[in-house]
Design an enzyme around this catalytic site. Structure first.
Site, PDB file in Angstrom:
ATOM      1  CG  ASP A 184     -18.364  77.753  53.895  1.00 33.37           C
ATOM      2  OD1 ASP A 184     -19.222  78.346  53.229  1.00 33.37           O
ATOM      3  OD2 ASP A 184     -18.460  77.546  55.120  1.00 33.37           O
ATOM      4  CE  LYS A 235     -21.244  73.818  47.952  1.00 32.14           C
ATOM      5  NZ  LYS A 235     -20.522  74.050  49.210  1.00 32.14           N
ATOM      6  N   GLY A 245     -24.091  80.787  50.423  1.00 32.06           N
ATOM      7  CA  GLY A 245     -23.749  82.078  49.837  1.00 32.06           C
ATOM      8  C   GLY A 245     -22.393  82.032  49.202  1.00 32.06           C
ATOM      9  CG  HIS A 246     -21.392  81.235  45.585  1.00 33.55           C
ATOM     10  ND1 HIS A 246     -22.268  80.180  45.709  1.00 33.55           N
ATOM     11  CD2 HIS A 246     -21.591  81.751  44.373  1.00 33.55           C
ATOM     12  CE1 HIS A 246     -22.965  80.080  44.615  1.00 33.55           C
ATOM     13  NE2 HIS A 246     -22.586  81.023  43.777  1.00 33.55           N
ATOM     14  CD  GLN A 306     -26.492  74.448  52.941  1.00 32.86           C
ATOM     15  OE1 GLN A 306     -27.289  73.679  52.446  1.00 32.86           O
ATOM     16  NE2 GLN A 306     -26.602  75.749  52.807  1.00 32.86           N
TER      17      GLN A 306
HETATM   18  P1  IMP Z   1     -28.656  76.176  59.190  1.00 31.44           P
HETATM   19  O1  IMP Z   1     -28.452  75.574  57.823  1.00 31.44           O
HETATM   20  O2  IMP Z   1     -28.763  77.682  59.168  1.00 31.44           O
HETATM   21  O3  IMP Z   1     -29.781  75.535  59.948  1.00 31.44           O
HETATM   22  O4  IMP Z   1     -27.321  75.886  60.048  1.00 31.44           O
HETATM   23  C1  IMP Z   1     -26.953  74.577  60.464  1.00 31.44           C
HETATM   24  C2  IMP Z   1     -25.439  74.385  60.398  1.00 31.44           C
HETATM   25  O5  IMP Z   1     -25.038  74.355  59.032  1.00 31.44           O
HETATM   26  C3  IMP Z   1     -24.622  75.492  61.063  1.00 31.44           C
HETATM   27  O6  IMP Z   1     -23.458  74.922  61.630  1.00 31.44           O
HETATM   28  C4  IMP Z   1     -24.229  76.376  59.902  1.00 31.44           C
HETATM   29  O7  IMP Z   1     -23.058  77.121  60.154  1.00 31.44           O
HETATM   30  C5  IMP Z   1     -24.024  75.323  58.816  1.00 31.44           C
HETATM   31  N1  IMP Z   1     -24.214  75.864  57.467  1.00 31.44           N
HETATM   32  C6  IMP Z   1     -25.378  76.145  56.850  1.00 31.44           C
HETATM   33  N2  IMP Z   1     -25.166  76.594  55.605  1.00 31.44           N
HETATM   34  C7  IMP Z   1     -23.838  76.572  55.418  1.00 31.44           C
HETATM   35  C8  IMP Z   1     -23.002  76.881  54.299  1.00 31.44           C
HETATM   36  O8  IMP Z   1     -23.454  77.271  53.214  1.00 31.44           O
HETATM   37  N3  IMP Z   1     -21.675  76.719  54.502  1.00 31.44           N
HETATM   38  C9  IMP Z   1     -21.159  76.256  55.661  1.00 31.44           C
HETATM   39  N4  IMP Z   1     -21.884  75.950  56.718  1.00 31.44           N
HETATM   40  C10 IMP Z   1     -23.223  76.099  56.604  1.00 31.44           C
END
Ligand code: IMP
Length: 433
Positions: A13, A16, A40-41, A225
């Site tokens: 977040d 990007k 997501g954006h 991420q």
């Molecule tokens: P997962 O990727 O759904 O397995 O989540 C694992 C961790 O990564 C959690 O703390 C989510 O909130 C974080 N996370 C996953 N994708 C994003 C993203 O695009 N932005 C910020 N945090 C993310």
């Protein structure tokens, strides 16, 4: 010609999406290489709102090829929904502007069910996943039980995989998690229909990118991420299930490391994090609330409020090393306008010890207190400024200090959400290699 990787330096977040959108102007190919619809954006273009979870936002620019690499995990229903949304707005996808790797893994209904069931069972210790089935899908990939894009094009292969996978997954769902079992036949029909829809786009992305490199086209690799959510190098276990660092741009797309010329790290001017896990510079006070409110810090994927805090340069320095950053893109600088004093974490106090790097153990990190350096803030609205030298003196000082501590030059500064609210100091596609 240059090939550029964009990476988040913090916990995702970082903004990007806007930087990728900006750099897409000079790119011919935009490539996703890891993650899935946990990312997501939102982009607003000519008053029309688009939320992207899987398709690179480069699809909104004509003449670009957007690619989903083998390292991405794809929920086909979400992908098709994005394709339909684009179609409704007159943006037609064809194999000329969109390709997806035949080797990308598919998120199946049992992945989502297991993701949610596991999180519920963990109670207070939960990771706070997005619940999209990302982790269980990567688990199956590594366990060699995964369903890949090409399996959706082959009824028999898909049925075989479904039957053997469901034997195990249904046992877990029913007898371990007390959840409902899933039916292979209904999944089969649904996923074959997805396969039919995706078939025209299914490609060997590595070969397509190799051809592009030979034609001296510019490639832009879009990380999802952030560095500290990396499965190996992040704040494990509070991480996502893929490698988010720049090196994975190669593995996740099938392009060799010698092809990468520049790696730009996106640094939000303060820090945010969604979900659980240590966050040394977190602010649980009015300033944290202010950053959340003014920065609009609510997730594009889950809508969850993001935890906010001061800029942590220990974290950014870690990202410099892990990604081999060659440039920095500082985003959301305008959100800091009006704060009288700004703090930057430059080290950690861990008991009697002072650290200048993230400690190796998560328990030690949980006890770390940030050591702050204070810098004067600025009152001025900076959103309309387009040259570094026109920024208020204190804003320049803040940016120079970031550059100095990181030991990496500034490439881009974002002073507002719109594409043109940007100061380009050193364009990554124009840097002489
Ligand atoms: P997962 O990727 O759904 O397995 O989540 C694992 C961790 O990564 C959690 O703390 C989510 O909130 C974080 N996370 C996953 N994708 C994003 C993203 O695009 N932005 C910020 N945090 C993310």
């Amino acid at each position: 010609m240059a090939n550029v990787v964009i990476i988040g330096t913090q916990w995702g977040d970082e903004g990007k999406g806007k930087i990728v959108d900006l750099l897409t102007e000079k790119a011919d190919y935009v490539v996703r290489f890891q993650g899935g619809n946990n990312a997501g954006h939102t982009l607003v273009v000519q008053g029309r709102k688009f939320i992207f979870h899987l398709i690179p936002s480069g699809i909104l620019h004509s003449g670009k090829v957007c690619a989903i690499g083998n390292g991405v995990v794809v929920d086909p229903a979400v992908l098709i929904e994005e394709m339909d949304h684009l179609l409704e707005h007159g943006i037609l996808l064809s194999p000329d502007n969109f390709i997806i790797s035949r080797y990308a893994h598919i998120i199946m209904p049992y992945h989502r069910a297991l993701d949610l069931a596991r999180e519920n069972r963990k109670g207070k210790a939960k990771i706070g996943t997005t619940g999209r089935g990302i982790g269980p899908c990567y688990e199956d990939k590594v366990a060699r039980n995964g369903v890949r894009v090409h399996d959706l094009l082959d009824r028999k292969a898909l049925m075989n995989k479904l039957e053997s996978n469901l034997e195990e997954k249904n046992f877990l769902l029913q007898h371990f998690f007390n959840e409902q079992p899933l039916d292979a036949h209904s999944i089969l029909d649904e996923y074959l229909a997805y396969g039919e829809r995706l078939a025209p786009f299914a490609e060997n992305v590595s070969q397509c990118l190799q051809a592009a490199v030979e034609q001296k086209r510019n490639l832009l690799f879009e990380g999802a991420q952030g560095t500290h959510l990396d499965i190996d190098h992040g704040t494990y276990p509070f991480v996502t299930s893929s490698n988010t660092v720049a090196g994975n741009a190669c593995c996740g797309s099938g392009v060799g490391p010698s092809r990468i010329d520049q790696v730009v790290g996106v640094v939000k001017a303060y820090t945010t994090r969604v979900g659980g896990g240590p966050f040394a510079s977190e602010l649980l006070d009015e300033t944290g609330e202010r950053l959340q409110r003014i920065g609009g810090e609510f997730g594009a994927t889950t809508g969850r409020p993001r935890r906010c805090g001061w800029l942590d340069m220990v974290v950014v320095r870690n990202a410099v090393r892990l990604n081999g950053l060659s440039g920095l893109a500082v985003t959301k600088l305008d959100v800091l306008s009006g704060l009288p004093t700004l703090k930057i974490a430059v080290g950690y106090q861990c008991g009697a010890q002072q650290l200048d790097a993230i400690p190796p153990e998560i328990h030690a990190l949980e006890c770390c207190q940030p050591i702050y350096e204070e810098l004067p803030g600025w009152e001025e609205d900076i959103q309309n400024i387009r040259r570094f030298s026109d920024l208020p003196g204190n804003t320049q000082r803040y940016l120079k200090r970031i550059e100095e501590i990181a030991g990496v030059p500034l490439s881009i500064v974002s002073v507002g959400p719109a594409r043109d609210e940007t100061i380009v100091v050193r364009h990554p596609f124009d840097v002489n290699i």
